[in-house]
Design an enzyme around this catalytic site. Sequence first.
Site, short mmCIF file in Angstrom:
data_model
loop_
_atom_site.label_atom_id
_atom_site.label_comp_id
_atom_site.label_asym_id
_atom_site.label_seq_id
_atom_site.Cartn_x
_atom_site.Cartn_y
_atom_site.Cartn_z
N HIS A 70 0.82 -8.78 -8.28
CA HIS A 70 1.57 -7.55 -8.00
C HIS A 70 2.98 -7.56 -8.58
O HIS A 70 3.67 -6.56 -8.54
CB HIS A 70 1.68 -7.32 -6.49
CG HIS A 70 2.65 -8.25 -5.82
ND1 HIS A 70 2.34 -9.54 -5.52
CD2 HIS A 70 3.93 -8.07 -5.42
CE1 HIS A 70 3.38 -10.12 -4.96
NE2 HIS A 70 4.37 -9.26 -4.88
C1 UD1 Z 1 7.40 -5.79 -2.29
C2 UD1 Z 1 8.50 -6.84 -2.40
C3 UD1 Z 1 7.93 -8.14 -2.94
C4 UD1 Z 1 6.73 -8.59 -2.16
C5 UD1 Z 1 5.71 -7.46 -2.14
C6 UD1 Z 1 4.47 -7.83 -1.38
C7 UD1 Z 1 10.77 -6.04 -2.94
C8 UD1 Z 1 11.74 -5.92 -4.02
N1 UD1 Z 1 9.54 -6.44 -3.33
O1 UD1 Z 1 6.98 -5.46 -3.61
O2 UD1 Z 1 8.93 -9.14 -2.87
O3 UD1 Z 1 6.18 -9.74 -2.76
O4 UD1 Z 1 6.33 -6.33 -1.53
O5 UD1 Z 1 3.56 -6.80 -1.35
O6 UD1 Z 1 11.08 -5.80 -1.80
N2 UD1 Z 1 2.91 1.16 -1.89
C9 UD1 Z 1 1.84 1.80 -1.29
N3 UD1 Z 1 1.59 1.51 0.01
C10 UD1 Z 1 2.35 0.66 0.74
C11 UD1 Z 1 3.44 0.01 0.09
C12 UD1 Z 1 3.69 0.28 -1.23
O7 UD1 Z 1 1.14 2.58 -1.91
O8 UD1 Z 1 2.06 0.46 1.92
C13 UD1 Z 1 3.21 1.46 -3.31
C14 UD1 Z 1 4.58 2.08 -3.47
O9 UD1 Z 1 4.53 3.44 -3.39
C15 UD1 Z 1 5.01 1.58 -4.81
C16 UD1 Z 1 4.32 0.23 -4.95
O10 UD1 Z 1 3.27 0.22 -4.00
O11 UD1 Z 1 4.52 2.43 -5.81
C17 UD1 Z 1 5.27 -0.91 -4.74
O12 UD1 Z 1 5.80 -0.98 -3.41
P1 UD1 Z 1 7.23 -1.66 -3.07
O13 UD1 Z 1 7.36 -1.91 -1.63
O14 UD1 Z 1 8.28 -0.88 -3.74
O15 UD1 Z 1 7.22 -3.04 -3.81
P2 UD1 Z 1 6.11 -4.16 -3.90
O16 UD1 Z 1 5.67 -4.25 -5.30
O17 UD1 Z 1 5.05 -4.02 -2.83
#
Ligand code: UD1
Length: 367
Positions: free
Chosen positions: A208
């Site tokens: 991820h």
């Molecule tokens: C975040 C953390 C990372 C951790 C990871 C585990 C930061 C900078 N990054 O990254 O350290 O390893 O979580 O998963 O805090 N999304 C969904 N559903 C959700 C959550 C997210 O669809 O429940 C989508 C968001 O809309 C976005 C993408 O996933 O497009 C990334 O989510 P985000 O929380 O921004 O960062 P992660 O890549 O999950």
Amino acid sequence: MTSTTIYLIAAARPNFMKVAPVYHALARADWCDPVIIHTGQHYDANMSDAFFEDLGMPKPGIHLGVGSGTHAEQTAGVMVAYERILMERPPAMTVVVGDVNSTMACTIAAKKLCLPVAHLEAGLRSRDWAMPEEINRMVTDAIADVLWTPSPDADENLLKEGVSPERISQVGNVMIDSYELLRPRIEKEKTYEAFGIEPGNYGAVTLHRPSNVDNRETLAMLVATLAGVARDLPLVFPLHPRTRKNLEQFGLMETLSSAPGMHMTEPMSYIRFMGLVREARIVITDSGGIQEETTYLGIPCLTLRDTTERPITISQGTNRLVLPETLAETAEKAVSGDWPRGSCPELWDGHTAARVAEDIARRLELS
Ligand code: UD1
């Protein structure tokens, strides 16, 4: 005695297994009223609710409902929402865990109001400033009052940065507490059965990190390599939302999902996922926590990164860093059994949360 309010910040998937043991330890103490605050950084049922359920945590006492956005949007959203809570109902202490945006955001909001903050999993450093988590770790550790570390390398990092020793307590790895808490259920979970594969004869994959999945060329190379590995060893690949979105956007989903031996699936709950990892022959990942869980379980872990903030998983454990170019041959080596057995780092023993609870009581002069 009046109960002391402690806010525990839960935000994103990797945080929940760090918060749960601390919540349970504090809930047992008569001096303490632990309140779980969910920032809403992860909000999908399978990225959040499933973990609360597996880990036996109550619904969050307060939900900030911040959700996704750019880094600044997410960080600022959490700061504004958490500051409001702090001003209305200031706690005796805020406990933040890990290195996600919410960890840093809540720390800044509390410290600007001169309220105490403790950071669990402090002192880890990748030295890679392109990782948003490294910035979160540095900022959080610079200003938090109490720094709870998982291993001696973390203490050394902090001391080298000039942190005074009184702020640091080595407490061990709290994720192992979650594993031990749920071990009987994890051991009963035959996750592999749903994929028609044999225990000990498959690999588990998670990806991820922006550095692996946000660039089309890199992701395409990883897709081709994983498809190659899956021909010899079935792979189970639970897809993180970011990875799913990018595979679809780059037109790579079909190639990956139709590769023989590849089993793509939704993100799994904690118990199902640990059940999958426990019986895996190898794990291929770019996660932080999984490097530690595989070291604890003695399973070969191939980490698709060029740095790690968890070097003890290499010096003492079963983790090795690999580049996409060398993944195929390294996987072959691991599958053939040509891999170090590793040993479990000190204080990764299931009692970290108890040490945290004791340290809070001592520092707040409640014991
Ligand atoms: C975040 C953390 C990372 C951790 C990871 C585990 C930061 C900078 N990054 O990254 O350290 O390893 O979580 O998963 O805090 N999304 C969904 N559903 C959700 C959550 C997210 O669809 O429940 C989508 C968001 O809309 C976005 C993408 O996933 O497009 C990334 O989510 P985000 O929380 O921004 O960062 P992660 O890549 O999950």
